[in-house]
Every structure is written in structure tokens, then in C-alpha cells.
Design a protein around this motif. Structure first.
Motif, PDB file in Angstrom:
ATOM      1  N   GLY A  62      11.070  69.921  70.044  1.00 20.06           N
ATOM      2  CA  GLY A  62      12.187  69.066  69.103  1.00 20.06           C
ATOM      3  C   GLY A  62      11.450  67.779  68.895  1.00 20.06           C
ATOM      4  O   GLY A  62      11.626  67.832  69.906  1.00 20.06           O
ATOM      5  N   MET A  63      11.730  67.132  67.868  1.00 19.70           N
ATOM      6  CA  MET A  63      11.198  65.690  67.777  1.00 19.70           C
ATOM      7  C   MET A  63      12.117  64.745  67.813  1.00 19.70           C
ATOM      8  O   MET A  63      12.228  63.727  67.313  1.00 19.70           O
ATOM      9  N   GLY A  64      13.882  64.985  68.109  1.00 17.81           N
ATOM     10  CA  GLY A  64      14.561  63.908  67.290  1.00 17.81           C
ATOM     11  C   GLY A  64      14.943  62.607  68.687  1.00 17.81           C
ATOM     12  O   GLY A  64      13.772  62.185  69.171  1.00 17.81           O
ATOM     13  N   GLY A  65      16.149  62.473  68.942  1.00 14.74           N
ATOM     14  CA  GLY A  65      16.645  61.563  69.707  1.00 14.74           C
ATOM     15  C   GLY A  65      16.224  61.713  70.988  1.00 14.74           C
ATOM     16  O   GLY A  65      15.702  60.642  72.153  1.00 14.74           O
ATOM     17  N   LEU A  66      16.743  62.570  71.349  1.00  9.55           N
ATOM     18  CA  LEU A  66      16.050  63.142  73.135  1.00  9.55           C
ATOM     19  C   LEU A  66      14.673  63.704  73.031  1.00  9.55           C
ATOM     20  O   LEU A  66      13.340  62.588  74.046  1.00  9.55           O
ATOM     21  N   GLY A  67      14.345  64.240  72.367  1.00  8.87           N
ATOM     22  CA  GLY A  67      12.631  64.688  72.121  1.00  8.87           C
ATOM     23  C   GLY A  67      11.732  63.530  72.086  1.00  8.87           C
ATOM     24  O   GLY A  67      10.464  63.669  73.299  1.00  8.87           O
ATOM     25  N   HIS A  68      11.443  62.164  71.816  1.00  6.07           N
ATOM     26  CA  HIS A  68      10.619  61.451  71.644  1.00  6.07           C
ATOM     27  C   HIS A  68      11.118  60.545  72.560  1.00  6.07           C
ATOM     28  O   HIS A  68       9.560  60.060  73.811  1.00  6.07           O
ATOM     29  N   MET A  69      11.902  61.090  73.797  1.00  7.22           N
ATOM     30  CA  MET A  69      12.350  60.054  75.055  1.00  7.22           C
ATOM     31  C   MET A  69      11.640  60.786  75.587  1.00  7.22           C
ATOM     32  O   MET A  69      10.883  60.241  76.675  1.00  7.22           O
ATOM     33  N   GLY A  70      11.456  62.197  75.844  1.00  4.49           N
ATOM     34  CA  GLY A  70      10.793  63.474  76.311  1.00  4.49           C
ATOM     35  C   GLY A  70       9.815  62.535  76.353  1.00  4.49           C
ATOM     36  O   GLY A  70       8.687  63.019  77.472  1.00  4.49           O
ATOM     37  N   VAL A  71       8.881  62.134  75.781  1.00  5.20           N
ATOM     38  CA  VAL A  71       6.901  62.252  75.667  1.00  5.20           C
ATOM     39  C   VAL A  71       6.749  61.154  76.118  1.00  5.20           C
ATOM     40  O   VAL A  71       6.404  60.976  76.838  1.00  5.20           O
ATOM     41  N   LYS A  72       7.789  60.053  75.861  1.00  7.45           N
ATOM     42  CA  LYS A  72       7.614  58.748  76.789  1.00  7.45           C
ATOM     43  C   LYS A  72       7.747  59.189  78.142  1.00  7.45           C
ATOM     44  O   LYS A  72       6.705  58.839  78.847  1.00  7.45           O
ATOM     45  N   PHE A  73       8.936  59.283  78.415  1.00  9.50           N
ATOM     46  CA  PHE A  73       8.887  59.879  80.640  1.00  9.50           C
ATOM     47  C   PHE A  73       7.641  60.562  80.596  1.00  9.50           C
ATOM     48  O   PHE A  73       6.627  60.523  81.649  1.00  9.50           O
ATOM     49  N   ALA A  74       7.463  61.799  79.884  1.00 10.45           N
ATOM     50  CA  ALA A  74       6.691  62.526  80.483  1.00 10.45           C
ATOM     51  C   ALA A  74       5.228  61.567  80.718  1.00 10.45           C
ATOM     52  O   ALA A  74       4.228  61.804  81.848  1.00 10.45           O
ATOM     53  N   LYS A  75       5.085  61.279  79.460  1.00  9.27           N
ATOM     54  CA  LYS A  75       3.750  60.078  79.505  1.00  9.27           C
ATOM     55  C   LYS A  75       3.640  59.448  80.728  1.00  9.27           C
ATOM     56  O   LYS A  75       2.028  59.231  81.549  1.00  9.27           O
ATOM     57  N   ALA A  76       4.470  58.969  81.138  1.00 13.26           N
ATOM     58  CA  ALA A  76       4.124  57.353  81.617  1.00 13.26           C
ATOM     59  C   ALA A  76       4.835  58.010  83.203  1.00 13.26           C
ATOM     60  O   ALA A  76       3.920  57.697  84.331  1.00 13.26           O
ATOM     61  N   LEU A  77       4.682  59.523  83.197  1.00 11.60           N
ATOM     62  CA  LEU A  77       4.791  59.712  84.803  1.00 11.60           C
ATOM     63  C   LEU A  77       3.284  60.465  84.670  1.00 11.60           C
ATOM     64  O   LEU A  77       3.025  61.643  85.746  1.00 11.60           O
ATOM     65  N   GLY A  78       2.776  60.503  83.863  1.00 12.51           N
ATOM     66  CA  GLY A  78       0.888  61.306  84.212  1.00 12.51           C
ATOM     67  C   GLY A  78       0.615  62.670  83.243  1.00 12.51           C
ATOM     68  O   GLY A  78      -0.341  62.796  83.531  1.00 12.51           O
ATOM     69  N   ALA A  79       1.468  62.741  82.665  1.00 13.67           N
ATOM     70  CA  ALA A  79       1.120  64.505  82.024  1.00 13.67           C
ATOM     71  C   ALA A  79       0.572  64.666  80.810  1.00 13.67           C
ATOM     72  O   ALA A  79       0.515  62.438  80.055  1.00 13.67           O
ATOM     73  N   GLU A  80      -0.196  64.922  80.108  1.00 13.65           N
ATOM     74  CA  GLU A  80      -0.822  65.312  79.028  1.00 13.65           C
ATOM     75  C   GLU A  80       0.285  66.203  78.113  1.00 13.65           C
ATOM     76  O   GLU A  80       1.244  66.913  79.167  1.00 13.65           O
ATOM     77  N   VAL A  81       1.081  65.751  77.287  1.00 16.67           N
ATOM     78  CA  VAL A  81       1.866  65.751  76.871  1.00 16.67           C
ATOM     79  C   VAL A  81       1.695  66.543  75.484  1.00 16.67           C
ATOM     80  O   VAL A  81       0.537  65.820  74.465  1.00 16.67           O
ATOM     81  N   THR A  82       2.326  67.549  74.725  1.00 17.72           N
ATOM     82  CA  THR A  82       2.692  68.627  73.834  1.00 17.72           C
ATOM     83  C   THR A  82       3.848  67.733  73.182  1.00 17.72           C
ATOM     84  O   THR A  82       4.356  68.643  73.496  1.00 17.72           O
ATOM     85  N   ILE A  83       3.768  67.792  71.886  1.00 15.48           N
ATOM     86  CA  ILE A  83       5.173  67.983  71.041  1.00 15.48           C
ATOM     87  C   ILE A  83       4.921  69.338  70.014  1.00 15.48           C
ATOM     88  O   ILE A  83       4.209  69.641  69.592  1.00 15.48           O
ATOM     89  N   PHE A  84       6.011  70.244  70.228  1.00 14.01           N
ATOM     90  CA  PHE A  84       6.246  71.119  69.349  1.00 14.01           C
ATOM     91  C   PHE A  84       7.176  70.590  68.030  1.00 14.01           C
ATOM     92  O   PHE A  84       7.919  70.672  68.719  1.00 14.01           O
TER      93      PHE A  84
END
Length: 350
Positions: free
Chosen positions: A183-205
């Protein structure tokens, strides 16, 4: 007691409109706040329209509040007049159960008191939220806003931010992990930013090919169109974590199969029964975990603001005047916002 300006829904069929409310006189541990900004959460719509059948009308929504302290109670030492502060989804809890004593007030055994449509533990009045120009809150449930953060775009961090940050931290996302955000709404776009900042490789579905470019713009390393069977098959047993932000019923089974063994699928958006049925074999045969997460406690809410200041993370927002709130609700229902509306509360005082 003080009378303040607000916007309220009088019934599930009525639009939000100007409404005067009473704010209590300061208790010894209270902080009085003039509200500068208030984010608009989809939960606000659910309560305004009584979608969950538990709204006490009139209801004044709003639980992503940023403002300035105007007065403090005699026992308050953590905040002073002029401080920039925030109030999120909670304004009280029992404070004595194991969860509260651990700083996990959102898991309070007696249930936390919501910022709006909750029952005050002292006088049993119904709480009113941030679609107003002033609020009074116990100091335990007030957080400091770092000077580095833009106040307007910081307001959604108090709900959308903590909702996605807390589970990523709790389940131990670390550098090198593969995290999928559904999901790529208000929650999803924040999840991407946090996961990236934690050093993860991030994929959006995402279900839509048209959102691929936007997903990449938000910082995703990869994008999977979940309606493409070949892409989903190629993703099988790939991810360490899935952060599921979708707020409506959807088939979890294809996503569960994208997890590695010991992978964790975390639900933060869905409150309804799982439908279609979950095939438990997908969990059992790979020791996978299906988990849920609810906002975060007060120490972690302060932590997420500090983390965002350190890593230059903000929410993507569209500013509105309070007079446009009903139009904003209709746009939100259509998914027509990137990614969070924030009300400039100066418009309420105009």
C-alpha cells in the motif's frame, strides 16, 4: 473552563461545521496548547460518519496535533510556555498496568483514552480532538517537537509516523533486511522512509502499474505490481518483513508466500476480519509470523520525532483551511491526496 472554536460533526449524516466546545481548567499535570496544525487521518472520517458504530456526537476529530504551550499546571516541569509540542492519538491511560509502566500506553489493560471520542478518566466527559484552536492535555501525553522539524509536515508523524515506525523498530528491522511495504498511502509512504532510514532494501507492493514511478520517487528500491502473477511468483520467499498498510479486506495469502522462513507480516491498517481465509500452512511450513501493531507508546512517539529530525524525514502533506475539511474528506475517500492533509488552524481563527 474555557470556550474555544472547533469543527464538529453533529451526526453521521451531517458535514463538519463550526461548533463551540469547552476545554477544562488546568489540572496540576496539564499542559494548555494553542493548536497551529492538525493532520487529517482516515480514522477521522470513520468517526465523523460513525462507520464503526461507536461515535458519541457531537464529535470533534483530530489526533495529529502540533501547537505552542500557553500554560502549564503546577506539577509540570517537562514543558514550558512557548514550547512547540505535539499530541497524538492518546491523552490518558490507567498508568498503572504492566503496559503503561513499560511506556506502552497504547496497550493499556483498561484501554487508553483517545484524543477524541474517548471518556475522560476523571470527569467522564467525552474528549474533543484537534479540529479546534486550543486543547488541554496531561503532560505525560505531550511530546516535544524538535526544532529541526517543519511543524506542519510533522503533525502526521503523531499517527501515520508512529504507526509505521513502531512495528519496524519492535520487530528489529536492520541494515540489509528486505522489507516490503503493501500500500502506498499516508501510512505506506512513511513506512518506506523509515525502512530506508533503518538500512533496509525496500519494495513497494501496489495494485497499479501507474504508481510505479511515484513509488520510486518515494524512495523504494523496487516496485512489485501485486496484480501481476508473474511478479508475485518471482517474489516468493524473498522478504524478511512485510508492512501491510492496506485498511480494507484483501487476500493475505499471496503476500505471506513472499516471506522467507521466519519472515514477519505486520498488519497496521486492517481492523476487519481477514477475508479471504488465511491458509495457515503458509505460516506453519515456514515458521512465519502474522502480527499486528497499534500506534506506539509515549516514549516511542517522542523517539519517532527525534528519529525524523535526525534523518530529515517528513510526511508529504497538502495544506488546507478548516473550511475545506468536508471537501478533503471526499477527496480522501477517492484516494486523491499525496499523502496527508494538514489543517492550518489559523484558518479557524480568521
Amino acid at each position: 473552563m474555557a470556550t474555544v472554536n472547533a469543527y464538529a460533526a453533529q451526526s453521521e449524516k451531517s458535514p463538519l461545521a463550526p461548533y463551540d466546545i469547552e476545554r477544562r481548567a488546568l489540572r496540576p499535570d496539564d499542559v494548555a496548547i494553542d493548536i497551529d496544525y492538525c493532520g487529517v487521518c482516515h480514522t477521522d472520517i470513520h468517526f465523523a460518519e460513525n462507520d464503526w458504530g461507536m461515535t458519541e456526537f457531537p464529535v470533534v476529530p483530530g489526533h495529529e496535533i502540533i501547537g505552542r504551550v500557553t500554560a502549564v499546571g503546577e506539577k509540570v516541569s517537562a514543558h514550558k510556555v512557548g514550547d512547540l509540542v505535539g499530541v497524538g492519538c492518546m491523552v490518558d491511560s490507567c498508568r498503572g498496568c504492566p503496559a503503561c509502566e513499560s511506556g506502552l500506553e497504547q496497550m493499556c489493560k483498561e484501554g487508553f483514552v483517545a484524543t477524541y471520542n474517548g471518556e475522560d478518566r476523571h470527569d467522564h466527559s467525552i474528549t474533543f480532538g484537534g479540529y479546534s484552536d486550543h486543547i488541554v492535555v496531561s503532560d505525560r501525553f505531550v511530546v516535544k517537537v524538535p526544532a529541526k522539524l517543519d511543524p506542519a509536515s510533522a503533525s502526521p508523524l503523531l499517527c501515520a509516523g508512529i504507526t509505521t515506525y513502531s512495528p519496524l523498530k519492535h520487530y528489529g528491522v536492520k541494515p540489509g533486511d528486505k522489507v516490503g511495504v503493501i500500500g502506498m498511502g499516508g501510512l505506506g509512504h512513511m513506512g518506506v522512509k523509515f525502512a530506508k532510514a533503518l538500512g533496509a532494501e525496500v519494495t513497494i507492493f501496489t495494485r497499479s502499474e501507474s504508481k510505479v514511478a511515484e513509488a520510486k520517487k518515494q524512495g523504494a528500491d523496487h516496485v512489485i505490481v501485486s496484480t501481476d502473477d508473474k511478479q508475485m511468483e518471482a517474489a516468493a520467499e524473498t522478504f524478511n518483513f512485510l508492512l501491510d498498510t492496506v485498511p480494507v479486506q484483501h487476500d493475505l495469502n499471496p503476500y505471506i508466500n513472499c516471506l522467507t522462513f521466519d519472515g514477519v507480516h505486520i498488519i497496521v491498517g486492517l481492523l476487519d476480519p481477514v477475508e479471504p481465509a488465511l491458509q495457515a500452512g503458509g505460516l506453519v511450513m515456514r515458521r512465519r509470523v502474522l502480527a499486528g501493531s497499534l500506534i506506539g507508546g509515549m516514549p516511542e512517539t517522542q523517539e519517532v520525532l527525534d528519529f525524523c529530525a535526525e534523518h530529515d524525514i517528513t510526511c508529504d502533506v497538502e495544506m488546507i483551511d478548516i473550511q475545506d475539511i468536508n471537501t478533503a474528506y471526499q477527496r480522501m475517500k477517492k484516494g486523491d491526496v499525496k499523502y496527508r492533509f494538514v489543517i492550518d488552524m489559523k484558518s479557524l481563527r480568521a
